[in-house]
Design a protein around this motif. Structure first.
Motif, mmCIF file in Angstrom:
data_model
loop_
_atom_site.group_PDB
_atom_site.id
_atom_site.type_symbol
_atom_site.label_atom_id
_atom_site.label_comp_id
_atom_site.label_asym_id
_atom_site.label_seq_id
_atom_site.Cartn_x
_atom_site.Cartn_y
_atom_site.Cartn_z
ATOM 1 N N ALA A 263 77.981 4.087 -12.886
ATOM 2 C CA ALA A 263 77.527 5.308 -13.546
ATOM 3 C C ALA A 263 77.346 6.440 -12.542
ATOM 4 C CB ALA A 263 76.225 5.049 -14.299
ATOM 5 N N VAL A 264 76.783 6.112 -11.380
ATOM 6 C CA VAL A 264 76.586 7.117 -10.334
ATOM 7 C C VAL A 264 77.938 7.660 -9.872
ATOM 8 C CG1 VAL A 264 75.789 7.487 -7.972
ATOM 9 C CG2 VAL A 264 74.390 6.158 -9.574
ATOM 10 N N ARG A 265 78.906 6.774 -9.698
ATOM 11 C CA ARG A 265 80.238 7.190 -9.269
ATOM 12 C C ARG A 265 80.882 8.089 -10.320
ATOM 13 N NH1 ARG A 265 82.455 2.524 -9.095
ATOM 14 N NH2 ARG A 265 81.611 2.030 -7.049
ATOM 15 N N PHE A 266 80.696 7.762 -11.591
ATOM 16 C CA PHE A 266 81.220 8.578 -12.682
ATOM 17 C C PHE A 266 80.690 10.007 -12.569
ATOM 18 C CE2 PHE A 266 80.751 10.555 -16.801
ATOM 19 C CZ PHE A 266 81.900 10.235 -17.504
ATOM 20 N N GLU A 267 79.377 10.140 -12.385
ATOM 21 C CA GLU A 267 78.783 11.475 -12.285
ATOM 22 C C GLU A 267 79.316 12.233 -11.070
ATOM 23 O OE1 GLU A 267 74.580 11.526 -14.575
ATOM 24 O OE2 GLU A 267 74.490 11.074 -12.430
ATOM 25 N N GLN A 268 79.474 11.543 -9.984
ATOM 26 C CA GLN A 268 79.992 12.187 -8.772
ATOM 27 C C GLN A 268 81.418 12.670 -8.985
ATOM 28 O OE1 GLN A 268 79.401 9.029 -5.942
ATOM 29 N NE2 GLN A 268 77.313 9.665 -5.431
ATOM 30 N N GLU A 269 82.241 11.828 -9.591
ATOM 31 C CA GLU A 269 83.642 12.186 -9.816
ATOM 32 C C GLU A 269 83.787 13.340 -10.800
ATOM 33 O OE1 GLU A 269 85.349 8.555 -11.156
ATOM 34 O OE2 GLU A 269 85.563 7.706 -9.139
ATOM 35 N N GLN A 270 82.908 13.395 -11.802
ATOM 36 C CA GLN A 270 82.987 14.422 -12.827
ATOM 37 C C GLN A 270 82.178 15.674 -12.496
ATOM 38 O OE1 GLN A 270 85.133 14.080 -15.361
ATOM 39 N NE2 GLN A 270 85.688 12.080 -14.507
ATOM 40 N N VAL B 264 74.924 10.691 -24.901
ATOM 41 C CA VAL B 264 75.002 9.245 -24.708
ATOM 42 C C VAL B 264 76.396 8.917 -24.177
ATOM 43 C CG1 VAL B 264 74.781 6.986 -25.793
ATOM 44 C CG2 VAL B 264 73.426 8.910 -26.644
ATOM 45 N N TRP B 265 76.456 8.239 -23.028
ATOM 46 C CA TRP B 265 77.744 8.017 -22.386
ATOM 47 C C TRP B 265 77.758 6.714 -21.590
ATOM 48 C CZ3 TRP B 265 78.159 7.845 -16.968
ATOM 49 C CH2 TRP B 265 76.996 8.222 -16.268
ATOM 50 N N GLY B 266 78.954 6.305 -21.198
ATOM 51 C CA GLY B 266 79.141 5.163 -20.322
ATOM 52 C C GLY B 266 80.332 5.415 -19.429
ATOM 53 N N SER B 267 80.294 4.903 -18.218
ATOM 54 C CA SER B 267 81.392 5.135 -17.279
ATOM 55 C C SER B 267 82.673 4.443 -17.729
ATOM 56 C CB SER B 267 80.997 4.642 -15.884
ATOM 57 O OG SER B 267 80.870 3.229 -15.863
ATOM 58 N N TRP B 268 82.543 3.447 -18.606
ATOM 59 C CA TRP B 268 83.675 2.658 -19.096
ATOM 60 C C TRP B 268 84.373 3.333 -20.277
ATOM 61 C CZ3 TRP B 268 82.151 2.143 -24.050
ATOM 62 C CH2 TRP B 268 80.767 2.233 -24.283
ATOM 63 N N CYS B 269 83.851 4.466 -20.720
ATOM 64 C CA CYS B 269 84.286 5.103 -21.969
ATOM 65 C C CYS B 269 85.231 6.271 -21.694
ATOM 66 C CB CYS B 269 83.023 5.574 -22.708
ATOM 67 S SG CYS B 269 83.307 6.687 -24.081
ATOM 68 N N GLY B 270 86.489 6.144 -22.136
ATOM 69 C CA GLY B 270 87.489 7.184 -21.923
ATOM 70 C C GLY B 270 87.099 8.551 -22.478
ATOM 71 N N PRO B 271 86.681 8.634 -23.745
ATOM 72 C CA PRO B 271 86.271 9.930 -24.299
ATOM 73 C C PRO B 271 85.068 10.540 -23.580
ATOM 74 C CG PRO B 271 86.805 8.424 -26.060
ATOM 75 C CD PRO B 271 86.812 7.609 -24.793
ATOM 76 N N CYS B 272 84.211 9.689 -22.990
ATOM 77 C CA CYS B 272 83.085 10.211 -22.194
ATOM 78 C C CYS B 272 83.624 10.936 -20.964
ATOM 79 C CB CYS B 272 82.161 9.075 -21.760
ATOM 80 S SG CYS B 272 81.407 8.157 -23.115
ATOM 81 N N ARG B 273 84.625 10.351 -20.368
ATOM 82 C CA ARG B 273 85.245 10.972 -19.200
ATOM 83 C C ARG B 273 85.920 12.286 -19.599
ATOM 84 N NH1 ARG B 273 86.219 9.049 -14.337
ATOM 85 N NH2 ARG B 273 85.443 7.019 -15.003
#
Length: 205
Positions: A132-139, A90-99
C-alpha cells in the motif's frame, strides 16, 4: 460435421465470460456491484446514467467515526476532521481501477485543500502494508490513508452507504459528519468535482 460444431457454444460462453470480466475490470474490483439495496436509509439518489449518488441535506445518514492507524503509523479518526468536508476513498494496491483513479483523486485533493476539504483513504485487503505504501509513492498520493486490511472499518458504515465488496468507492462526508455523496467503481476528476462542489458550497450559503 455435427461433431465440429459442438464446441462452439463453449467458445461463445468463454468469450462472453471474457467480456464480462473486462467490463468488471473497468467498473470496479468486485463482482458485487454497488450497494443498491437500502439506499433510501442513507438518502442516496443515483444520478441517472452514472455511478454517482447524492443525498440532499436533511436526508443524509451519519457517517461512522472510523478510526485506526494510517499507513505511516499515525492514529487518525474521521471525527478529527469535523467541520471540514471529507472525501473518503476506499482502495487497495491490488485493484486496477484504484490505480486508474489515484492521480485524479490526488489532483482534486490539491485543488480543494484550501477550501476546507480533507481527503482520507481507507486501504483494505492489503495484507502487506508495504504494498500500500509503495502504491501511494508510485501514484504520488500525499493525503493519509487508514490501514484496514480486514475491512473492519468498512463494516461500520450504515447499510446502503458502502458495500465493502465494491472497491474502489469514494464517499463525501459533509461538515456535519453526514454522508452526502458517493461514487462507486472508480471516478474521474470531473465526476468527483460534480458531487464535491455542491457540498463545499453549502458552507457559503
Amino acid at each position: 460435421m455435427s461433431a465440429m460444431t459442438r464446441p462452439r457454444p463453449r467458445v461463445a460462453a468463454a468469450a462472453a465470460a471474457t467480456v464480462a470480466a473486462a467490463a468488471l475490470a473497468l467498473t470496479g474490483c468486485s463482482s458485487s456491484g454497488s450497494s443498491g439495496g437500502g439506499e433510501g436509509q442513507v438518502g442516496f439518489v443515483t444520478v441517472k446514467g452514472t455511478n454517482l449518488s447524492k443525498a440532499d441535506a436533511g436526508k443524509r445518514g451519519d457517517a461512522p467515526d472510523i478510526s485506526g492507524d494510517t499507513l505511516e503509523g499515525t492514529p487518525a479518526k474521521l471525527s478529527d476532521y469535523r467541520g471540514k468536508v471529507v472525501v473518503l476513498n476506499v482502495w487497495g494496491s491490488w485493484c486496477g481501477p484504484c490505480r486508474a483513479e489515484a492521480k485524479s483523486l490526488q489532483n482534486v485533493s490539491e485543488k480543494y485543500k484550501d477550501q476546507g476539504v480533507q481527503f482520507l483513504g481507507i486501504n483494505t485487503r492489503d495484507t502487506e502494508k508495504q504494498n500500500a505504501v509503495r502504491f501511494e509513492q508510485e501514484q504520488g498520493v500525499t493525503y493519509p490513508s487508514l490501514f484496514d486490511p480486514a475491512g473492519t472499518q468498512l463494516l461500520k458504515f450504515p447499510k446502503g452507504s458502502l458495500n465493502p465488496q465494491s472497491i474502489p468507492t469514494t464517499l463525501i462526508v459533509d461538515r456535519d459528519g453526514k454522508l452526502a455523496a458517493r461514487a462507486v467503481g472508480g471516478t474521474t476528476e470531473d465526476a468527483l468535482e460534480s458531487i464535491l462542489q455542491p457540498v463545499v458550497a453549502e458552507q457559503k450559503q
